[in-house]
Design an enzyme around this catalytic site. Structure first.
Site, PDB file in Angstrom:
ATOM      1  N   LYS A  83       0.800  -1.223   0.000  1.00 13.78           N
ATOM      2  CA  LYS A  83       0.000   0.000   0.000  1.00 13.78           C
ATOM      3  C   LYS A  83       0.841   1.285   0.000  1.00 13.78           C
ATOM      4  O   LYS A  83       0.432   2.310  -0.540  1.00 13.78           O
ATOM      5  CB  LYS A  83      -0.941   0.017   1.210  1.00 13.78           C
ATOM      6  CG  LYS A  83      -2.051  -1.023   1.140  1.00 13.78           C
ATOM      7  CD  LYS A  83      -3.021  -0.691   0.023  1.00 13.78           C
ATOM      8  CE  LYS A  83      -4.209  -1.644  -0.026  1.00 13.78           C
ATOM      9  NZ  LYS A  83      -5.072  -1.376  -1.185  1.00 13.78           N
ATOM     10  N   GLU A 105      -9.817   6.145   2.861  1.00 13.92           N
ATOM     11  CA  GLU A 105     -10.626   5.066   3.403  1.00 13.92           C
ATOM     12  C   GLU A 105      -9.688   3.899   3.694  1.00 13.92           C
ATOM     13  O   GLU A 105      -8.599   3.838   3.134  1.00 13.92           O
ATOM     14  CB  GLU A 105     -11.673   4.637   2.380  1.00 13.92           C
ATOM     15  CG  GLU A 105     -11.183   3.672   1.281  1.00 13.92           C
ATOM     16  CD  GLU A 105     -10.114   4.236   0.347  1.00 13.92           C
ATOM     17  OE1 GLU A 105     -10.023   5.490   0.243  1.00 13.92           O
ATOM     18  OE2 GLU A 105      -9.365   3.456  -0.259  1.00 13.92           O
ATOM     19  N   SER A 376       1.454  -9.717  -1.277  1.00 16.95           N
ATOM     20  CA  SER A 376       1.185  -8.293  -1.146  1.00 16.95           C
ATOM     21  C   SER A 376       1.336  -7.746   0.271  1.00 16.95           C
ATOM     22  O   SER A 376       1.488  -6.545   0.461  1.00 16.95           O
ATOM     23  CB  SER A 376      -0.227  -7.985  -1.666  1.00 16.95           C
ATOM     24  OG  SER A 376      -1.169  -8.802  -1.004  1.00 16.95           O
TER      25      SER A 376
END
Lengths: 395, 260
Positions: A83, A105, A376
């Site tokens: 991220k 968010e 990830s």
């Protein structure tokens, strides 16, 4: 500049936001090739995020499943997931555009955490919206965000998960659009977000291209990534889209079954079984009832628990360039344990879906002899969830 | 009666319109007829009936909650059109909803259902003019007004583009933000009213809840005043609902009539 991917994409937002989207697109076009911007981006990716991440040959998995399996170690990025690649990019962009406040968010809390990191570092007022249900299941991430000075709002409306957090972040942006950048965490939302997030996450696939050539002298037969909104998937897929011999597998959350009840799906597989519709600013595939009301989604992993999917993924699925598939809660949990046990790497429950699909599909030969899985994120954040499940608790 | 005829009638009397919003089926389907009649008795010239959507991003907490109540009570597009058709009213009715419900039903079918049930205009808060081509074409062909929003952030170029495509009335958003009653109606309202130059009636909404505010907005040049959340608050309270709705509508219309 096109705003769509085939019939998908677009800008289905309140009029108030249209000028902000135009301003964002203009800012992005101005800075994306600006040497000073790129230098700073490079600095942050390297010295703050810890890139490049290794492409790790998983020898024990490879032996068991009879195919060469590499893991792209995004779990080693600062914060524990891919991220940060995107929040660094958008955070810098917001700074160059003169914004003083960022809102975001978050589902699992990974994007919120990555936003908090760059928000703290670049000196933004940072506000994160998170579904109240997710706040409960990801207390550690909430605390991490607070430590870094971010204000976390628990969203009590709707299903109290990611989609409601996006609604609330959009409402905030509508209200504070003058000084605020909405830092979307996935390849979703109105144009230009799907493009911007994809571009900033493409660092993953670009690194894989070089690393796999160095290690294997060729591109992989398959790339496998878990897909909720789809940012880690687009990040690793995009540089390979034109390499037609490389198969792309988008693994969605099969949840507790591929069925739906009146108001909810038991899964989050919008790419696999969703229907065309408009959600959160984009035309894409979504989980909806016969009237077009959005269905709540379900997954063991908060990060995949979303009723929509990025419009470019829907397009790539339509033209047959990627294969949507799914792994359910139990399979993901099994993969979570297996990777921990066999390789000494604890994967995020999100990434465990990609692993689970490879474990299911490897023997069929569908994936070929050389597979790259996008790992990830790391699984530390999920330990409490897993402990509760194994005590016989409910999700 | 359609929207242009209503505005002509009002213009002949040098009067601005009170446009009242409520969410259809809130709190129950049976309640809506009485609510609409109370609004009209109080002085509403046009009634906007919300068709509730699960994810109303342009709405504040008041209308989100109304949508939730209506959906829980079983409101859906089929029932919505049945309900609207059953209303015994002679003011223009406007459907306000989010684009996915229109898209999913099929644009043509949605517009035909509007006509069949007596709706003469559609407002879609998440459909900017750039994405509206298909719906706008269908509305034009069927003589239904597609009403667009103009915000304080909307540029002059965009205003021109919106004016080219909109009809019925222009929905001017008084301030940035979501729907909901506020004590101050922003200064930006009068600025926005003077920036939008058109013969199409201009109605101002978002945040208006008192007769005094309605009067001010009309004095700034509005042809219509849109009030939603203040009515929905009364419905949410569950107390003496229809009498209070009528009284508020009367206060607002009186404010409009007092404007100089």
């Amino acid at each position: 500049m096109t705003t769509s991917y085939g019939k998908y994409g677009g800008q289905f937002v309140p009029e108030i936001l249209m000028p902000a989207l135009a301003e964002l697109e203009e800012g992005y076009q101005r800075y994306k090739d600006d040497p000073e911007f790129l230098k700073e981006l490079d600095f942050y990716l390297k010295d703050f995020a810890g890139r490049e991440t290794p492409l790790y040959f998983a020898k024990n998995l490879s032996k068991k499943y009879g195919t060469r399996i590499y893991l792209k170690r995004e779990d080693l990025v600062h914060g524990g997931a891919h991220k940060l690649n995107n929040t660094i990019g958008q955070g810098l962009l917001a700074k160059y555009m003169g914004k003083t406040r960022i809102v975001a968010e978050t589902g699992a809390g990974q994007h919120g955490t990555a936003t908090a990191m760059i928000g703290a570092n670049l000196g933004f007022d940072t506000v994160v919206y998170m579904g109240a249900k997710d706040v409960e299941r990801q207390l550690m991430n909430v605390y991490r965000m607070k430590l870094m000075g971010t204000v976390v709002h628990a969203v009590e409306s709707g299903s109290k998960t990611l989609k409601d957090a996006i609604n609330e972040a959009l409402r905030d942006w509508v209200t504070n659009v003058e000084n605020t950048h909405y830092l979307i965490g996935s390849v979703v939302g109105p144009h230009p977000y799907p493009m911007i997030v994809r571009d900033f996450q493409s660092v993953i696939g670009n690194e894989v291209k070089e690393q796999i050539m160095e290690k294997e002298g060729r591109y992989p037969d398959s790339i496998v990534a878990c897909t909720g909104g789809g940012s880690n998937a687009m990040g690793i897929f995009y540089p390979f889209v034109e390499e037609k011999d490389v198969k792309l597998f988008a693994v969605e959350a099969g949840g507790s079954g591929m069925a739906t009840t009146e108001h909810a799906a038991l899964h989050s597989a919008s790419l696999s079984v969703g229907e065309e519709g408009v959600l959160h600013g984009a035309r894409t595939r979504i989980l909806q009832d016969k009237y077009g009301q959005i269905l709540e989604s379900h997954s063991i992993s908060a990060g995949l628990d979303y009723s929509g999917v990025g419009p470019e993924l829907a397009y790539l699925a339509d033209i047959g360039r990627l294969t949507p598939c799914h792994a359910n809660d139990d399979e993901a949990l099994e993969a979570f344990h297996e990777l921990s046990r066999m390789e000494g790497i604890i994967p995020a429950l999100e990434s465990s879906h990609a692993l689970a699909y490879v474990m299911k599909a490897a023997q069929s030969g569908e994936l070929g002899n050389l597979v790259v899985i996008n790992l990830s994120g790391r699984g530390d954040k999920d330990l409490e969830t897993v402990i509760n499940l194994e005590k016989g608790g409910k999700l | 009666m359609n929207i242009p005829d209503k505005f002509s009638e009002l213009r002949a009397r040098d009067e601005s319109a009170l446009i009242a919003y409520v969410c259809a089926g809130d709190p129950t389907q049976d309640a809506t007829e009485g609510i609409v009649q109370a609004l009209i008795r109080g002085g509403a010239d046009i009634v906007e009936l919300g068709l509730p959507f699960s994810d109303p991003v342009a709405d504040g907490p008041t209308i989100q909650a109304a949508s939730g109540r209506a959906l829980s009570a079983g409101m859906n597009p089929d029932r919505y059109f049945e309900l609207v058709k059953s209303l015994d009213v002679d003011v223009p009715l406007v459907c306000m909803t989010y684009y996915n419900l229109i898209f999913k039903r099929g644009i043509e079918k949605f517009v035909l259902d509007c006509i069949d049930s007596g709706i003469s205009g559609i407002i879609v808060p998440d459909l900017p003019v750039e994405e509206s081509e298909e719906l706008a074409e269908c509305c034009t062909r069927n003589d239904v007004d597609l009403i667009f929003l103009i915000a304080p952030t909307t540029s002059v170029d965009r205003i021109d583009m919106i004016l080219e495509h909109g009809s019925g009335f222009m929905y001017l958003v008084s301030r940035v933000g979501v729907t909901g009653a506020r004590s101050d109606v922003a200064e930006s309202t009068s600025k926005l009213l003077s920036r939008v130059k058109t013969d199409i009636p201009k109605a101002v909404g978002f945040g208006i809840s008192t007769g005094k505010q309605a009067k001010e907005v009309v004095e700034d040049g509005a042809d219509g005043v849109i009030v939603g959340s203040a009515f929905v608050d009364i419905i949410a309270s569950g107390k003496d609902v229809n009498a209070r709705l009528e009284a508020l509508a009367k206060e607002l219309k009186d404010g409009i009539l007092l404007a100089k």
